[in-house]
Design a protein around this motif. Structure first.
Motif, PDB file in Angstrom:
ATOM      1  N   LEU A  86      23.261  28.905  63.765  1.00 26.15           N
ATOM      2  CA  LEU A  86      23.805  27.605  64.170  1.00 26.15           C
ATOM      3  C   LEU A  86      24.913  27.750  65.208  1.00 26.15           C
ATOM      4  O   LEU A  86      25.049  26.914  66.102  1.00 26.15           O
ATOM      5  N   ASP A  87      25.708  28.818  65.096  1.00 26.57           N
ATOM      6  CA  ASP A  87      26.816  29.024  66.026  1.00 26.57           C
ATOM      7  C   ASP A  87      26.370  29.570  67.372  1.00 26.57           C
ATOM      8  O   ASP A  87      26.887  29.165  68.412  1.00 26.57           O
ATOM      9  N   THR A  88      25.415  30.502  67.371  1.00 26.65           N
ATOM     10  CA  THR A  88      25.081  31.211  68.610  1.00 26.65           C
ATOM     11  C   THR A  88      23.707  30.870  69.187  1.00 26.65           C
ATOM     12  O   THR A  88      23.478  31.113  70.368  1.00 26.65           O
ATOM     13  N   GLN A  89      22.810  30.336  68.376  1.00 23.55           N
ATOM     14  CA  GLN A  89      21.451  30.061  68.846  1.00 23.55           C
ATOM     15  C   GLN A  89      21.002  28.673  68.399  1.00 23.55           C
ATOM     16  O   GLN A  89      19.898  28.499  67.911  1.00 23.55           O
ATOM     17  N   SER A  90      21.842  27.703  68.580  1.00 24.02           N
ATOM     18  CA  SER A  90      21.557  26.362  68.065  1.00 24.02           C
ATOM     19  C   SER A  90      20.318  25.733  68.698  1.00 24.02           C
ATOM     20  O   SER A  90      19.723  24.834  68.113  1.00 24.02           O
ATOM     21  N   THR A  91      19.901  26.204  69.856  1.00 22.34           N
ATOM     22  CA  THR A  91      18.699  25.637  70.483  1.00 22.34           C
ATOM     23  C   THR A  91      17.447  25.918  69.660  1.00 22.34           C
ATOM     24  O   THR A  91      16.456  25.203  69.784  1.00 22.34           O
ATOM     25  N   LEU A  92      17.495  26.934  68.809  1.00 28.45           N
ATOM     26  CA  LEU A  92      16.329  27.258  67.975  1.00 28.45           C
ATOM     27  C   LEU A  92      16.060  26.201  66.915  1.00 28.45           C
ATOM     28  O   LEU A  92      14.932  26.073  66.445  1.00 28.45           O
ATOM     29  N   VAL A  93      17.080  25.453  66.532  1.00 24.83           N
ATOM     30  CA  VAL A  93      16.906  24.478  65.454  1.00 24.83           C
ATOM     31  C   VAL A  93      16.877  23.036  65.952  1.00 24.83           C
ATOM     32  O   VAL A  93      16.862  22.108  65.144  1.00 24.83           O
ATOM     33  N   GLU A  94      16.855  22.856  67.255  1.00 22.43           N
ATOM     34  CA  GLU A  94      16.791  21.496  67.794  1.00 22.43           C
ATOM     35  C   GLU A  94      15.407  20.905  67.559  1.00 22.43           C
ATOM     36  O   GLU A  94      14.402  21.607  67.600  1.00 22.43           O
ATOM     37  N   LEU A  95      15.370  19.615  67.324  1.00 22.63           N
ATOM     38  CA  LEU A  95      14.102  18.926  67.118  1.00 22.63           C
ATOM     39  C   LEU A  95      13.353  18.781  68.441  1.00 22.63           C
ATOM     40  O   LEU A  95      13.983  18.594  69.492  1.00 22.63           O
ATOM     41  N   PRO A  96      12.032  18.847  68.406  1.00 30.11           N
ATOM     42  CA  PRO A  96      11.266  18.572  69.625  1.00 30.11           C
ATOM     43  C   PRO A  96      11.542  17.141  70.086  1.00 30.11           C
ATOM     44  O   PRO A  96      11.661  16.233  69.264  1.00 30.11           O
ATOM     45  N   LYS A  97      11.677  16.935  71.352  1.00 26.61           N
ATOM     46  CA  LYS A  97      11.977  15.638  71.958  1.00 26.61           C
ATOM     47  C   LYS A  97      13.361  15.133  71.570  1.00 26.61           C
ATOM     48  O   LYS A  97      13.649  13.956  71.663  1.00 26.61           O
ATOM     49  N   PRO A  99      16.943  14.569  69.066  1.00 27.82           N
ATOM     50  CA  PRO A  99      17.147  13.906  67.774  1.00 27.82           C
ATOM     51  C   PRO A  99      16.554  12.498  67.764  1.00 27.82           C
ATOM     52  O   PRO A  99      16.455  11.841  68.797  1.00 27.82           O
ATOM     53  N   LEU A 100      16.182  12.033  66.584  1.00 31.36           N
ATOM     54  CA  LEU A 100      15.658  10.678  66.440  1.00 31.36           C
ATOM     55  C   LEU A 100      16.779   9.670  66.640  1.00 31.36           C
ATOM     56  O   LEU A 100      17.902   9.882  66.201  1.00 31.36           O
ATOM     57  N   THR A 101      16.446   8.602  67.297  1.00 33.72           N
ATOM     58  CA  THR A 101      17.417   7.524  67.485  1.00 33.72           C
ATOM     59  C   THR A 101      16.914   6.280  66.750  1.00 33.72           C
ATOM     60  O   THR A 101      15.756   6.209  66.340  1.00 33.72           O
ATOM     61  N   PHE A 102      17.793   5.312  66.634  1.00 29.61           N
ATOM     62  CA  PHE A 102      17.411   4.058  66.002  1.00 29.61           C
ATOM     63  C   PHE A 102      16.279   3.395  66.782  1.00 29.61           C
ATOM     64  O   PHE A 102      15.343   2.851  66.198  1.00 29.61           O
ATOM     65  N   GLU A 103      16.351   3.474  68.102  1.00 30.24           N
ATOM     66  CA  GLU A 103      15.296   2.875  68.937  1.00 30.24           C
ATOM     67  C   GLU A 103      13.945   3.542  68.688  1.00 30.24           C
ATOM     68  O   GLU A 103      12.914   2.868  68.636  1.00 30.24           O
ATOM     69  N   ASP A 104      13.954   4.868  68.547  1.00 28.65           N
ATOM     70  CA  ASP A 104      12.699   5.586  68.248  1.00 28.65           C
ATOM     71  C   ASP A 104      12.104   5.114  66.924  1.00 28.65           C
ATOM     72  O   ASP A 104      10.895   4.876  66.823  1.00 28.65           O
ATOM     73  N   LEU A 105      12.959   4.990  65.925  1.00 26.67           N
ATOM     74  CA  LEU A 105      12.491   4.539  64.621  1.00 26.67           C
ATOM     75  C   LEU A 105      11.936   3.119  64.689  1.00 26.67           C
ATOM     76  O   LEU A 105      10.924   2.803  64.057  1.00 26.67           O
TER      77      LEU A 105
END
Length: 119
Positions: A86-97, A99-105
């Motif tokens: 999480l500290d050094t390679q946070s891009t590995l845990v990012e969601l595709p597209k 994070p979800l937003t209220f508009e997406d939902l």
């Protein structure tokens, strides 16, 4: 704030259940491992064939992994590695597209609701 507290309590209980399950499994597997070691060693000595002991090797890996999980420091090492990721390679845990937003939902909800009329 209450929801976060509740989620954390549920996570802690699930982790405690996993550790308890591992410790219980270790009791049964430890018995199996011990009996297997005695039987295989006896067979190897009687037949004078050390190859009979080969199954002890993979059983040992499983036994010591379960022991480390239930009573050792495996969970602390996993936690440390997760924090490092999480500290050094946070891009590995990012969601595709992203994070979800209220508009997406809302778009998803509208597309699934056949009776919704767009204004």
């Amino acid at each position: 704030e209450r929801q976060l507290l509740l989620q954390n309590l549920m996570r802690e209980r699930q982790a405690a259940m996993q550790i308890a399950w591992t410790r219980e499994f270790l009791k049964y597997f430890g018995t199996f491992y011990g009996l297997s070691a005695v039987v295989l060693t006896t067979g190897a000595v009687k037949k004078k064939n050390p190859a009979i002991l080969m199954p002890i090797l993979p059983l040992s890996f499983v036994f010591f992994y379960q022991y480390d999980m239930g009573y050792g420091t495996l969970l602390q090492r996993i936690k440390g590695e997760a924090e490092n990721i999480l500290d050094t390679q946070s891009t590995l845990v990012e969601l595709p597209k992203g994070p979800l937003t209220f508009e997406d939902l809302e778009k998803i909800r509208r597309s699934q609701n056949k009776f919704f009329i767009e204004k």
